[in-house]
Design an enzyme around this catalytic site. Structure first.
Site, PDB file in Angstrom:
ATOM      1  N   ASP A  15       0.936  -1.103   0.213  1.00 46.66           N
ATOM      2  CA  ASP A  15       0.158   0.007  -0.061  1.00 46.66           C
ATOM      3  C   ASP A  15       0.715   1.378   0.142  1.00 46.66           C
ATOM      4  OD1 ASP A  15      -2.212   1.872   0.292  1.00 46.66           O
ATOM      5  OD2 ASP A  15      -2.553   1.363   2.519  1.00 46.66           O
ATOM      6  N   ASP A 225      -1.821   5.419  -5.986  1.00 45.37           N
ATOM      7  CA  ASP A 225      -2.110   4.657  -4.529  1.00 45.37           C
ATOM      8  C   ASP A 225      -2.114   3.285  -4.887  1.00 45.37           C
ATOM      9  OD1 ASP A 225      -2.955   3.446  -2.128  1.00 45.37           O
ATOM     10  OD2 ASP A 225      -4.418   4.579  -1.934  1.00 45.37           O
TER      11      ASP A 225
END
Length: 395
Positions: A15, A225
């Site tokens: 992440d 992201d």
């Protein structure tokens, strides 16, 4: 990731939208999913004190009450994600092992989370992963910690395979990157900001601009992201994109379908779709023009924003981010990053990308001219990743 002495393996969601790395642990555990590996065993002498600078970095901006009233003065953490899931636990310090490409181990004294209370999707069993690998820009991320220790340059790269193929890879360090082979744009904001924000870009669907002004500023900034499975647009960008898609499909033999429980906009045809590649012929290229210096382009082919669901319908993998509180930024999730080598260079505050099938290890990746540009493996971290690690929806 391998942790502890002796080292034990853990699978993590990768992440780039959050800083904290955490693993499910037995502290004891209040709420944990059954993951692929046993829970991390907490050692009391490994607790990070609440006066540690990394504790303040993790707790900064959190709305959760971290006041600890026990004698140990441990550092509590609470992190929540855009899909309404969360993890709560304590910070610990332990050895993290990194497998180097020269086939030796590097050991790094690292701070990460011992997660004993997961909620939402993170508590569902069986789980494919044991926690989250936070690769954000803040000082608490593992790359930032290791860079401060002089172990690596604070540069992160990942490559997610596209076209329905499994696999990909990730690396830390800067020796694998050729600036001449990639397109680079500067990051915005202070290095302490966790999001990889590159500002506004003109959006073009086919040959139609989605912004009347032509510069993209009215559509919001753009964040990279890898922790978000899908791409999320601001309300204005999403509305303009939807209009352009529907105009493009007008007169084609597709019927709109709203039966998918998660993806709100889908289309069906009589014989269904067997693959995204089959459905992509009905859609057009989405181009992002970044104008921070001179025009830099990122091309997102239909395979980078389409999903074929269980009903063999084709659905948009670009969603309206307003419901997630995403008002002024567009989030490029891993659906749109697949088929790209993406590099987050925190040393030079820039993000770069190059097209790749992501099927080969870095020494086998070539530019269009046939010259290897990822050839120097000395003392670099490289990890093969299963696509299941790219599933966390985070902002």
């Amino acid at each position: 990731m391998h942790v502890g002495v002796p080292p034990k393996p853990y699978f993590l969601d990768v992440d780039s939208g959050s800083d904290l790395t955490w693993v499910q642990c037995d502290a004891p555990c209040r709420s944990c999913a059954k993951g692929p590996h046993p829970l991390y065993k907490l050692k009391k002498n490994s607790l990070v004190p609440d006066k540690d600078p990394l504790c303040a970095a993790v707790q900064a901006g959190s709305v959760h009450n971290h006041n600890h009233k026990g004698p140990s003065q441990q550092c509590d953490y609470y992190v929540d994600y855009a899909d309404q899931s969360s993890s709560m636990g304590v910070l610990v310090r332990d050895i993290v092992w990194a497998w180097l490409t020269n086939k030796t181990w590097l050991t790094a004294n690292s701070v990460f989370g011992c997660g004993y209370d997961q909620e939402g999707s993170l508590e569902k069993s069986p789980a494919r992963t044991d926690g989250v690998l936070g690769l954000g820009r803040g000082m608490a991320s593992l790359p930032s910690q290791w860079a401060k220790q002089g172990l690596i340059k604070n540069v992160i790269g990942h490559c997610i395979s596209g076209g329905g193929r499994d696999g990909g890879y990730m690396f830390f360090g800067d020796d694998l990157v050729s600036t001449s082979a990639m397109t680079w744009v500067p990051m915005l904001g202070r290095p302490s900001i966790k999001h990889y924000n590159v500002g506004a870009a003109q959006m073009i669907f086919g040959n139609k601009s989605l912004d009347k002004e032509g510069d993209g500023k009215n559509l919001g900034g753009i964040i990279f992201d890898s922790g978000s499975s899908y791409t999320y647009f601001t309300n204005q960008a999403y509305g303009a994109f939807l209009t352009a898609v529907k105009e493009n499909l007008s007169g084609k033999q597709l019927q709109q379908d709203s039966s998918d429980s998660f993806l709100p906009l889908c289309w069906r045809r009589e014989k269904g779709f067997g693959s995204v590649a089959e459905a992509a012929t009905y859609f057009k290229l989405l181009t992002l023009n970044f104008r921070s210096t001179k025009t830099k382009q990122m091309k997102i082919f239909p395979e980078g924003y389409l999903v074929v669901n269980e009903k063999r319908n084709v659905c948009l993998g670009i969603l309206n981010g307003t419901a997630l509180g995403n008002v002024d930024t567009n989030v490029l999730g891993d659906i749109s990053l697949q088929g790209h080598l993406v590099v987050y260079d925190n040393e030079k505050n820039q993000i770069g990308w190059a097209y790749s099938d992501c099927q080969k290890l870095p020494q086998s990746i070539y530019t269009e001219a046939g010259v290897a540009f990822l050839s120097n493996f000395a003392e670099q971290f490289v990890a093969l990743e299963d696509p299941s690690v790219f599933q966390r929806n985070t902002l």
